[in-house]
Scaffold this active site. Structure first.
Site, PDB file in Angstrom:
ATOM      1  CG  HIS A   4       0.712  13.043   2.591  1.00 40.39           C
ATOM      2  ND1 HIS A   4       1.444  13.775   1.684  1.00 40.39           N
ATOM      3  CD2 HIS A   4       1.599  12.655   3.519  1.00 40.39           C
ATOM      4  CE1 HIS A   4       2.712  13.803   2.044  1.00 40.39           C
ATOM      5  NE2 HIS A   4       2.830  13.134   3.156  1.00 40.39           N
ATOM      6  CE1 TYR A  10       9.474   6.029   1.953  1.00 41.60           C
ATOM      7  CE2 TYR A  10       9.322   7.680   3.681  1.00 41.60           C
ATOM      8  CZ  TYR A  10       9.091   7.294   2.383  1.00 41.60           C
ATOM      9  OH  TYR A  10       8.497   8.160   1.503  1.00 41.60           O
ATOM     10  CB  THR A  48       8.882  12.053  -1.529  1.00 42.33           C
ATOM     11  OG1 THR A  48       8.032  10.940  -1.810  1.00 42.33           O
ATOM     12  CG2 THR A  48       8.078  13.208  -0.942  1.00 42.33           C
ATOM     13  CB  SER A 108      10.140  11.526   3.697  1.00 42.51           C
ATOM     14  OG  SER A 108       9.631  12.328   2.661  1.00 42.51           O
TER      15      SER A 108
END
Length: 673
Positions: free
Chosen positions: A389, A505, A518, A507
């Protein structure tokens, strides 16, 4: 992972519209790809607009006003704090806004002005990923599972692997030669994703091309991450990793089978993709190899990529010191990985957890988690992408994922009757990689394997497929955002199951800006809290509760718009903190406040996975007692996959509560209460 794509136009794109239009966009893209790909095996397509056409004219990611960021932060923290804690935090934020915060804001603007080629978040965000010492699987590497080919005979492991490899190479060549279609979000693809749009925008100078596209309600997205899809490997180093990019003349992929590594040439000396028959033959030869009888059978090196990053860095350096330089170079410079898994784990529609968990992290024997992209194909042909990632985000991976699914299923180059050209005995195009190990390496692998298995055994996964009336159609009838309903359901489910509200959270992509990454949407709001308390206590009539749901949708929509437009608070505060560290300034009290720590302890971490090519998607919890929730909402159903560490959080209780939460929201919207 994958969420909303923002725009810089005057009209905000809603969550529901995004999901619907992405599917329409893929549909029209598929129809065009069928006509262009058939004529040229080397390319996915050849776009009239060069891949990088809009890059120069993309707007820059804005730095929010400090006052607005402080206000948004306080609004986000309010629902999870007591009144006493909130008052204390308000005082700390006020001091920050008029004191050190303003100094850091000036420094951030100064740094941003000196680096106009990028965004203020790009480098610090890379550094954040690369500095974390946590193992990659579960903590960082996400998973996307691909839908099966509608033609059963093409789901054969060998055939599907060959077609996915070829489609990946066609995508790669199109990208590298600047003929892959630029990534553009079309508000109405039927009207703008066409020849007229391409012709008119092609006449515009590249310095203003993005703004010409806006006139069509089409919004170009940043593509700076795309070049790292292929040939990229995260290299472990003590303290902070680095990103390695393979030489331009790299022409092999890395196939992993039974823990053994095989370098397979797929590009010829002229830079062209070798024929389908040869790719099929080389993969067939690998599948006919006997994986036993090598050191990797008992000491699989791939497990080290699932270890603590410093432990892996030390081990890797020792591997190099004892004579494995060329072996590691072959792995690092591979275009991507193909993991051919055994037939013991298969897709079961009624109980998909076992296969999804195996693809997400598994036993790590048949993986190299450091590689930017790993294509995984199980024994029954179920396919997935597991990706590292740090180099990039979901926009680039999802584009690649969608394109290779469409190309491999609609325009397959390998068929059940394709004759494989097997390599000759002395053919070095298929090269097994043999390592030199010593006792230290044996011990390191054994320990890493033991630690990883302990983590995997503690990971729980629960799946909810909901077909009882919450879907895109029902949300549209009720005038609410589908995404807001899913997020509201998560808040209600958690409140019902565990009795309180926590840091949450979601994204959101900022790819509408140059080098955007992001931003965070904070789905736990005072509006969602008010609804949850009223719904649980049955306070209020149906119309009142429905009005509260609609208000939740409105609030969530504004938060989504703010985030997509670079007007969230999380990345801004992160950037200000980075300035303090960079300039030797004492860390402001705001960052040491328990409230800041609380909101960044994301017990509920979510990402939407809506795509017509996605069968399932998953990622791990971000904190020990957290929930990692991959979810989607489709035309006729919705669903979620929740991961937890079973000793710290009861995932089954959450999923059971989520089912009840969706039922309750459905009944309110349908006026059954």
């Amino acid at each position: 992972m994958f969420s909303h794509l923002g725009t810089t136009g005057s009209k905000f794109i809603s969550s529901a519209a995004i999901s619907k239009r992405l599917q329409l966009q893929l549909k029209y893209s598929t129809e065009r790809t069928k006509t262009t790909s058939a004529g040229d095996y080397q390319y996915l397509h050849k776009s009239k607009l060069p891949t990088s056409y809009f890059q120069k004219s993309l707007p820059r990611l804005p730095i929010p006003e400090l006052e607005k960021t402080c206000e948004r932060y306080l609004n986000a923290i309010e629902p999870i704090l007591s009144p006493e804690s909130l008052n204390k935090t308000k005082s700390i934020v006020s001091q920050f806004a008029t004191g050190t915060g303003q100094q850091l804001q000036d420094l951030l603007k100064e740094s941003d002005a000196a680096n106009k080629h990028t965004s203020y978040i790009s480098q610090p965000w890379f550094d954040m990923y690369l500095s974390d010492r946590s193992p990659l699987p579960i903590n960082y590497n996400p998973l996307l599972v691909m839908k099966h080919d509608s033609k059963p005979e093409y789901n054969n492991q060998l055939i599907r692997s060959a077609n996915l490899v070829i489609s990946s190479l066609r995508f790669m060549r199109s990208l590298k030669e600047n003929v892959l279609k630029p990534e553009v979000f079309h508000m109405n693809p039927k009207k703008s994703d066409n020849e007229r749009f391409q012709t008119i925008t092609s006449l515009a100078p590249t310095a203003i091309a993005t703004y010409v596209a806006y006139a069509f309600k089409a919004f170009p997205l940043d593509m700076s991450q795309y070049n790292r899809l292929f040939g990229t490997t995260r290299i472990p180093l003590i303290g902070k990793d680095k990103i390695y990019e393979a030489p331009e003349d790299s022409r092999h992929i890395m196939v992993i089978r039974g823990g053994k590594f095989i370098a397979v040439d797929v590009i010829d000396a002229d830079g062209e993709i070798i024929s389908p028959n040869h790719i099929l033959g080389r993969l067939k030869a690998i599948m006919e190899m006997n994986p036993s009888g090598n050191v990797l059978e008992t000491h699989p090196l791939g497990v080290m990529t699932a270890a603590n990053r410093d432990v892996w860095a030390e081990t890797r350096q020792h591997l190099l010191n004892i004579g494995n330089y060329k072996q590691m170079e072959l792995i690092d410079s591979a275009l991507f990985c193909l993991a051919l898994d055994g037939g013991d784990v298969k897709y079961d529609e009624a109980h998909p957890q076992k296969l999804i968990k195996h693809f997400l992290a598994g036993d790590a024997v048949n993986r190299w988690f450091d590689k930017s992209i790993t294509l995984i194909v199980s024994g029954d042909g179920t396919s997935a992408v597991n990706f590292e990632h740090s180099w990039g985000d979901g926009v680039a991976v999802l584009r690649y994922f969608n394109e290779i699914f469409t190309d491999s299923t609609e325009s397959p180059q390998v068929h059940p009757n394709t004759i494989p050209y097997l390599p000759h005995d002395n053919d070095c195009s298929v090269c097994s990689i043999d390592f030199q190990f010593d006792d230290l390496i044996h011990d390191k692998i054994s320990n890493a394997r033991k630690n990883h298995n302990q983590i995997i055994n503690s990971l729980d996964m629960h799946v909810l497929r909901y077909t009882n009336g919450i879907n895109k159609k029902s949300c549209k009838r009720s005038g609410v955002s589908p995404d807001s309903i899913m997020q509201l359901a998560f808040q209600l489910a958690y409140r019902q199951a565990f009795g309180h509200y926590v840091g949450s959270y979601e994204s959101c992509s900022t790819a509408a800006f140059r080098h955007g990454r992001t931003e965070t949407i904070r789905p736990c709001t005072m509006a969602t809290k008010a609804f949850c308390e009223s719904a649980i206590g049955r306070n209020g009539q149906n119309e009142e509760l429905k009005a509260m749901i609609q208000n939740c949708s409105t609030v969530h929509g504004q938060l989504t718009k703010d985030a997509a437009m670079g007007q969230g608070f999380d990345r801004h505060l992160f950037g200000l903190l980075h300035m303090a560290k960079l300039n030797g300034i004492d860390i402001p009290d705001l960052y040491n406040d328990e409230s800041y720590k609380k909101i960044n302890y994301n017990i509920i971490s979510t990402s939407t996975l809506s795509s017509p090519a996605v069968l399932a998607g998953s990622f791990g919890p971000t904190v020990p007692d957290g929930l990692g929730i991959g979810y989607s909402i489709q035309e006729d159903e919705c669903g979620a996959i929740a991961t937890t560490y079973k000793q710290n959080r009861d995932g089954s209780a959450f999923i059971e509560s989520l089912d009840g939460a969706l039922n309750l929201i459905r009944d309110i919207l349908d006026k059954k209460i």
